[in-house]
Design a protein around this motif. Structure first.
Motif, PDB file in Angstrom:
ATOM      1  N   UNK A 132       0.848  -1.196   0.000  1.00 34.18           N
ATOM      2  CA  UNK A 132       0.000   0.000   0.000  1.00 34.18           C
ATOM      3  C   UNK A 132       0.885   1.248   0.000  1.00 34.18           C
ATOM      4  N   UNK A 133       0.436   2.329  -0.674  1.00 30.42           N
ATOM      5  CA  UNK A 133       1.280   3.514  -0.797  1.00 30.42           C
ATOM      6  C   UNK A 133       1.536   4.193   0.559  1.00 30.42           C
ATOM      7  N   UNK A 134       2.675   4.878   0.640  1.00 28.44           N
ATOM      8  CA  UNK A 134       3.063   5.483   1.908  1.00 28.44           C
ATOM      9  C   UNK A 134       2.060   6.549   2.361  1.00 28.44           C
ATOM     10  N   UNK A 135       1.542   7.336   1.407  1.00 31.61           N
ATOM     11  CA  UNK A 135       0.574   8.380   1.768  1.00 31.61           C
ATOM     12  C   UNK A 135      -0.625   7.790   2.482  1.00 31.61           C
ATOM     13  N   UNK A 136      -1.039   6.583   2.082  1.00 29.66           N
ATOM     14  CA  UNK A 136      -2.174   5.937   2.738  1.00 29.66           C
ATOM     15  C   UNK A 136      -1.786   5.470   4.138  1.00 29.66           C
ATOM     16  N   UNK A 137      -0.585   4.871   4.262  1.00 24.86           N
ATOM     17  CA  UNK A 137      -0.159   4.396   5.582  1.00 24.86           C
ATOM     18  C   UNK A 137      -0.083   5.562   6.571  1.00 24.86           C
ATOM     19  N   UNK A 138       0.307   6.749   6.067  1.00 18.84           N
ATOM     20  CA  UNK A 138       0.347   7.920   6.948  1.00 18.84           C
ATOM     21  C   UNK A 138      -1.044   8.255   7.466  1.00 18.84           C
ATOM     22  N   UNK A 139      -2.049   8.150   6.583  1.00 16.58           N
ATOM     23  CA  UNK A 139      -3.420   8.445   7.006  1.00 16.58           C
ATOM     24  C   UNK A 139      -3.876   7.442   8.070  1.00 16.58           C
ATOM     25  N   UNK A 148      -6.036   0.381  11.316  1.00 20.28           N
ATOM     26  CA  UNK A 148      -7.144  -0.281  10.618  1.00 20.28           C
ATOM     27  C   UNK A 148      -6.690  -0.742   9.238  1.00 20.28           C
ATOM     28  N   UNK A 149      -7.460  -1.680   8.681  1.00 18.31           N
ATOM     29  CA  UNK A 149      -7.140  -2.242   7.372  1.00 18.31           C
ATOM     30  C   UNK A 149      -8.081  -1.634   6.337  1.00 18.31           C
ATOM     31  N   UNK A 150      -7.548  -0.875   5.380  1.00 18.49           N
ATOM     32  CA  UNK A 150      -8.414  -0.268   4.363  1.00 18.49           C
ATOM     33  C   UNK A 150      -8.802  -1.290   3.316  1.00 18.49           C
ATOM     34  N   UNK A 151     -10.085  -1.379   3.027  1.00 16.67           N
ATOM     35  CA  UNK A 151     -10.522  -2.376   2.043  1.00 16.67           C
ATOM     36  C   UNK A 151     -10.666  -1.731   0.668  1.00 16.67           C
ATOM     37  N   UNK A 152     -10.849  -0.421   0.634  1.00 21.59           N
ATOM     38  CA  UNK A 152     -11.050   0.243  -0.662  1.00 21.59           C
ATOM     39  C   UNK A 152     -10.532   1.668  -0.612  1.00 21.59           C
ATOM     40  N   UNK A 153     -10.487   2.295  -1.778  1.00 22.22           N
ATOM     41  CA  UNK A 153     -10.136   3.710  -1.863  1.00 22.22           C
ATOM     42  C   UNK A 153     -11.141   4.396  -2.771  1.00 22.22           C
ATOM     43  N   UNK A 154     -11.713   5.493  -2.279  1.00 22.34           N
ATOM     44  CA  UNK A 154     -12.508   6.357  -3.143  1.00 22.34           C
ATOM     45  C   UNK A 154     -11.757   7.660  -3.331  1.00 22.34           C
ATOM     46  N   UNK A 155     -12.024   8.311  -4.430  1.00 21.01           N
ATOM     47  CA  UNK A 155     -11.388   9.587  -4.686  1.00 21.01           C
ATOM     48  C   UNK A 155     -12.448  10.674  -4.680  1.00 21.01           C
ATOM     49  N   UNK A 156     -12.174  11.770  -3.961  1.00 22.67           N
ATOM     50  CA  UNK A 156     -13.189  12.816  -3.799  1.00 22.67           C
ATOM     51  C   UNK A 156     -13.052  13.928  -4.826  1.00 22.67           C
TER      52      UNK A 156
END
Lengths: 423, 309
Positions: A132-139, A148-156
Motif C-alpha cells: 500500500x502507498x506510503x501516503x495511505x499508511x500515513x493516514x 485499521x485495514x483499508x478495504x477500498x479507496x474512493x477519490x473525492x
C-alpha cells in the motif's frame, strides 16, 4: 440442524486435510476456526451490499466453521450507523469489527480513547506496508502504529462533465480555476448550468470547497491545515473562499432542494455541464445507463489524490479475536480487494491489483493512485476529528447562503481552535 | 355491637386496598422516576460537564456549554427559526381549524365525509408528509422546468406566485410550517368541532332572539366559550412545534444557510456526528425549559380549575 452441523464438520475436515496434504502450504489455522464473526457496516443496498457479500463468500471458503453475523444499519451515509456504533462501543458490547472511515474518524474517536488494538504487526507480517502507498499508511497511522485495514479507496476530487456539452461548445475540462471560470462563462451564456450542485444534505458544499482548498494550497499546504502547519487565517484560505464564492454564482438555482445525485440529473439531461463529486458518481451514472460522461481532476487538483477509505479495525473487547484477524487478513489480501472493489465501484488500497475486472474510470484512478500525492478528505472523515469535520461542514453550509468570506474564515479558524490543533 | 366489629374490618380492608393500589402504581412510578426524571437530571448534569468527546469526561464546566451554545451562529439561527415556525404553525392551524369547524358545524349534508377527509392527514407520519411536501414544494429550475406546486401555479396562470420555497432562505422554515399546518389543522378542527357541539343551542337561539347577527354570535358568544379549547390546542401544537425533528429531516434537512434548521436537528447533529455530548445535552435542556414555559402554566391552571370544581 444436526444435518447442518454435520455439513460444517465435513467441510472443516476437508479444509484441514487439504491443509495437511503433503506439498500444500502450511496453514496456521490447522484447528478449524469456529464461533461467530459479527461485522458492522452501513452497506445495505446495491453494489455496496454485493461487494460485502463477495467478501463474506470468500471468508466462508477460508473459515467455513464461522458463522457470520451481518450487522448493518441503513441510512444517512453512515450517520445512523455511527450513532448505533457509539452506543455499543461505550456500552462495552462492540461488534467484532466495524466499518469506519480510515484516518481521523477512527483515530480521534476510537483510537485516542483506547478502544482499538494496533495492527502494525499484521501489516508487517502480511507485507501490506509495501503493498500500500506510503501516503495511505500515513493516514492510517497514529503515534507510529497502524490502526485499521483499508478495504477500498474512493477519490473525492473529481470533476465530472457531460462530454457532448463540452464538445458542442468547443471546451476542454478546465485544469485551472481561470480555465474553469472561462468555460463557465461560455456555458452560462448558452443557458447551461456550468456547475451542478445539490447540497440538501449539508455536506456537499464542504466537499466541493475541499477540492478548492487543494487547488489553491497544493497537497502540502492542504495537509498542513489539519496538522496546524498551514494557517486558517492566512491569505491563501481567503483566496480559496473567494474562488469558491465565485464558483457558487455558476450553480443551479435549486441546489438546496437536491441531493448530489438528483443534481446529477442535470448532467444526464445535458442541462448542466460539470459536477465536482467523489467517484461513487461513476457507479451512479452507470446505474442510470448514462455513458456520455467524462472525468478529470477538479480544477487545480492535477497530481493530488484526495482519498477516503472504508476500513475495518480490531476493537479491544472483540469477542472473536481470531476470527477478526482472519477477516482482516482477507480484507487486506489481493484476493479480497479484487473481489470487493469492482462491485463497490472503488479501487484497491493495494497497488498490485489486476486492472482486468475494473471499469475504465477505475483503471484511470488505479494508475493515479500509484503516482499522485495522497491527501486525506476532511468531509469524509480522513483528515480531522468528527467534531472538527462537523464544524467545518456547518461553516461551509452557511457560506453557500451568506457568501461572507471573513465570517466563514473566522468560523473555520474557531473550528480548528476547538479541535485543539490551532491556538 | 355489630357496628363496632365492622369498623376495624373496614379499616383493614381499606389498608389492603391501599397496599394493592400502591403495588399496582409502583412499577410505573419507579419507571417514570428513573426513565423520565432520572434522565432529565442526568442530561442536566452532562450539560454542565466537559463531555465534548466520545469518552465521558465529568470535569465540571459550569455554564460554559450554554454560553458557547448561545454564541454559536447555528443555534441563534435555530432559535429564530423555532419562533417563526411556531408562530406560523399556530396561526395556520388555529385559523384553518376554526374555519373548517365552523363550516362543518353549519349542518353540511356530507359532514362525516369531510370530517374524515380533514382528519386523514393526522394518520400519516411526519416522515411521509415531509417526503411528499419536499416534492410538492420543489422549486424546479429554468433548465429542468417547474414541478409540484410551482407547476400548478403556472398552469393556473398564477406564475407570479411561484417561489423557491424551502430553498429560499427568506421562506425556509415557513415552508416546513406549511406542511405541518396541512397535517395538524384537521386535528385542530376536530377539537373545535367538539367544542362547538358542546355549546348548547339555547345560547345561540337566545342571542338570535335578541337580534344578534350571525358574526356577532361567533365573536361575542362562541369564541369566548371556546377559549379552553384554544388553550389546549395552543399547548398541544406548541409543544409539537418546539420539538419538531422528523418533518425537518425528511423534508429539508438544515436547509440553505440553516434556514430550516431547528434545535432538535442541531442536537442530533452535534451529539452523534460531532461527539459534543455536553453541547447536545445543553440543547436538550434549553428545549425542556421552552416546553416547560409553555405547558407548566397550563397544567397549573387546569389543576386549579379541577380543584375548584
Amino acid at each position: 440442524m444436526s444435518g447442518h452441523r454435520l455439513h460444517w464438520i465435513a467441510a472443516a475436515v476437508a479444509v484441514v486435510s487439504l491443509a495437511a496434504a503433503p506439498g500444500g502450504p502450511p496453514r496456521e489455522a490447522a484447528a478449524a476456526p469456529a464461533g461467530k464473526l459479527e461485522i458492522f457496516s452501513w452497506w445495505t443496498a446495491g453494489g455496496e451490499a454485493d461487494a460485502l457479500n463477495a467478501l463474506f463468500g470468500l471468508y466462508r471458503k477460508r473459515s467455513p466453521g464461522v458463522q457470520i453475523v451481518n450487522a448493518t444499519v441503513a441510512g444517512g451515509a453512515g450517520t445512523n450507523a455511527k450513532a448505533v456504533l457509539k452506543t455499543r462501543m461505550l456500552g462495552g458490547n462492540p461488534p467484532d469489527s466495524f466499518q469506519v472511515h480510515a484516518g481521523h474518524e477512527l483515530i480521534d474517536t476510537w483510537v485516542k480513547s483506547g478502544y482499538m488494538e494496533p495492527l502494525t504487526g499484521l501489516f508487517k507480517s502480511e507485507g501490506w506496508d509495501r503493498a500500500m502507498p506510503r501516503g495511505l499508511l500515513e493516514i492510517l497511522s497514529y503515534q507510529g502504529q497502524i490502526w485499521s485495514v483499508p478495504v477500498n479507496i474512493h477519490r473525492a476530487n473529481i470533476l465530472w462533465y457531460n462530454k457532448k456539452v463540452f464538445s458542442d461548445n468547443g471546451l476542454a475540462p478546465p485544469k485551472t480555476f481561470e480555465e474553469f471560470f472561462r468555460a463557465a462563462d461560455a456555458l452560462k451564456a448558452k443557458g447551461i448550468v456550468p456547475l451542478v450542485l445539490g447540497d440538501k444534505e449539508g455536506w456537499e458544499a464542504g466537499h466541493t470547497f475541499e477540492t478548492v482548498l487543494i487547488g489553491t494550497l497544493g497537497a502540502d499546504g492542504y495537509r498542513g491545515l489539519w496538522t496546524g502547519k498551514t494557517s486558517w487565517t492566512g491569505a491563501a484560505v481567503t483566496r480559496a473562499l473567494e474562488t469558491f464564492r465565485r464558483m457558487l454564482t455558476y450553480v443551479n438555482s435549486d441546489h438546496a432542494a437536491l441531493t448530489w445525485d438528483e443534481a446529477g440529473q442535470y448532467i444526464i439531461g445535458a442541462k448542466g455541464a460539470m459536477l465536482i463529486m467523489g467517484d461513487w458518481t461513476n457507479g451512479w451514472f452507470t446505474s442510470k445507463n448514462f455513458s456520455g460522461y467524462g472525468w478529470a481532476p477538479a480544477p487545480g487538483n492535477e497530481g493530488v489524490y484526495d482519498a477516503l477509505s472504508d476500513s475495518f479495525g480490531l476493537p479491544k473487547k472483540a469477542r472473536d479475536r481470531e476470527n477478526v484477524m482472519a477477516w482482516l487478513r482477507l480484507l487486506g489480501s489481493r484476493e479480497g480487494q479484487e473481489a470487493f472493489n469492482p462491485l463497490k465501484g472503488s479501487i484497491c488500497a493495494r497497488t498490485d491489483c489486476s486492472p482486468t475486472p475494473f471499469s475504465p474510470y477505475q483503471r484511470w484512478a488505479m494508475q493515479r493512485w500509484r503516482g499522485d500525492a495522497i491527501v486525506p478528505s476532511v468531509i469524509h472523515g480522513a483528515a480531522a476529528s468528527e467534531g472538527w469535520a462537523t464544524e467545518y461542514k456547518d461553516a461551509l453550509a452557511l457560506f453557500v447562503t451568506s457568501r461572507d468570506v471573513a465570517a466563514t474564515q473566522r468560523a473555520l479558524q474557531k473550528a480548528c481552535v476547538n479541535a485543539g490543533v490551532c491556538k | 355491637m355489630p357496628g363496632h366489629a365492622a369498623r376495624p374490618a373496614a379499616r383493614r380492608a381499606s389498608a389492603q386496598d391501599w397496599a394493592v393500589g400502591a403495588a399496582m402504581v409502583a412499577p410505573s412510578v419507579v419507571a417514570v422516576a428513573v426513565f423520565v426524571y432520572g434522565f432529565v437530571g442526568w442530561t442536566g448534569f452532562v450539560s454542565l460537564t466537559r463531555w465534548n468527546d466520545v469518552l465521558p469526561s465529568y470535569a465540571w464546566a459550569g455554564w460554559r456549554n450554554y454560553v458557547d451554545l448561545f454564541q454559536s451562529f447555528r443555534f441563534r439561527i435555530d432559535i429564530v427559526n423555532t419562533a417563526r415556525f411556531t408562530a406560523a404553525f399556530l396561526a395556520g392551524c388555529l385559523g384553518i381549524g376554526f374555519a373548517l369547524a365552523v363550516l362543518l358545524d353549519r349542518g353540511l349534508r356530507a359532514e362525516p365525509v369531510f370530517r374524515t377527509i380533514y382528519l386523514a392527514p393526522l394518520a400519516i407520519s411526519f416522515i411521509v408528509t415531509g417526503v411528499v411536501w419536499r416534492w410538492l414544494l420543489n422549486p424546479g429550475s429554468p433548465q429542468l422546468g417547474d414541478v409540484g406546486v410551482n407547476l400548478l401555479f403556472r398552469h393556473l396562470h398564477l406564475g407570479w406566485l411561484r417561489a423557491g420555497w424551502y430553498t429560499d432562505p427568506r421562506i425556509g422554515i415557513l415552508a416546513v410550517a406549511l406542511a405541518a399546518t396541512w397535517q395538524m389543522s384537521g386535528y385542530t378542527m376536530a377539537l373545535y368541532l367538539a367544542g362547538l357541539r358542546s355549546i348548547p343551542d339555547e345560547l345561540r337561539e337566545a342571542a338570535r332572539v335578541d337580534g344578534a347577527a350571525e358574526w356577532q354570535i361567533y365573536r361575542q358568544i362562541l369564541v369566548p366559550l371556546l377559549q379552553p379549547i384554544t388553550l389546549s390546542a395552543v399547548i398541544i401544537l406548541g409543544h409539537i412545534s418546539l420539538k419538531i425533528f422528523d418533518l425537518v429531516v425528511a423534508m429539508t434537512g438544515p436547509g440553505p444557510g440553516f434556514s430550516s434548521d431547528v434545535p432538535a436537528y442541531f442536537m442530533f447533529d452535534t451529539t452523534f456526528r460531532g461527539n459534543h455530548f455536553a453541547q447536545g445535552a445543553a440543547i436538550a435542556e434549553v428545549l425542556l425549559v421552552l416546553v416547560a414555559l409553555l405547558t407548566v402554566p397550563y397544567l397549573v391552571y387546569s389543576t386549579r380549575a379541577e380543584v375548584e370544581r
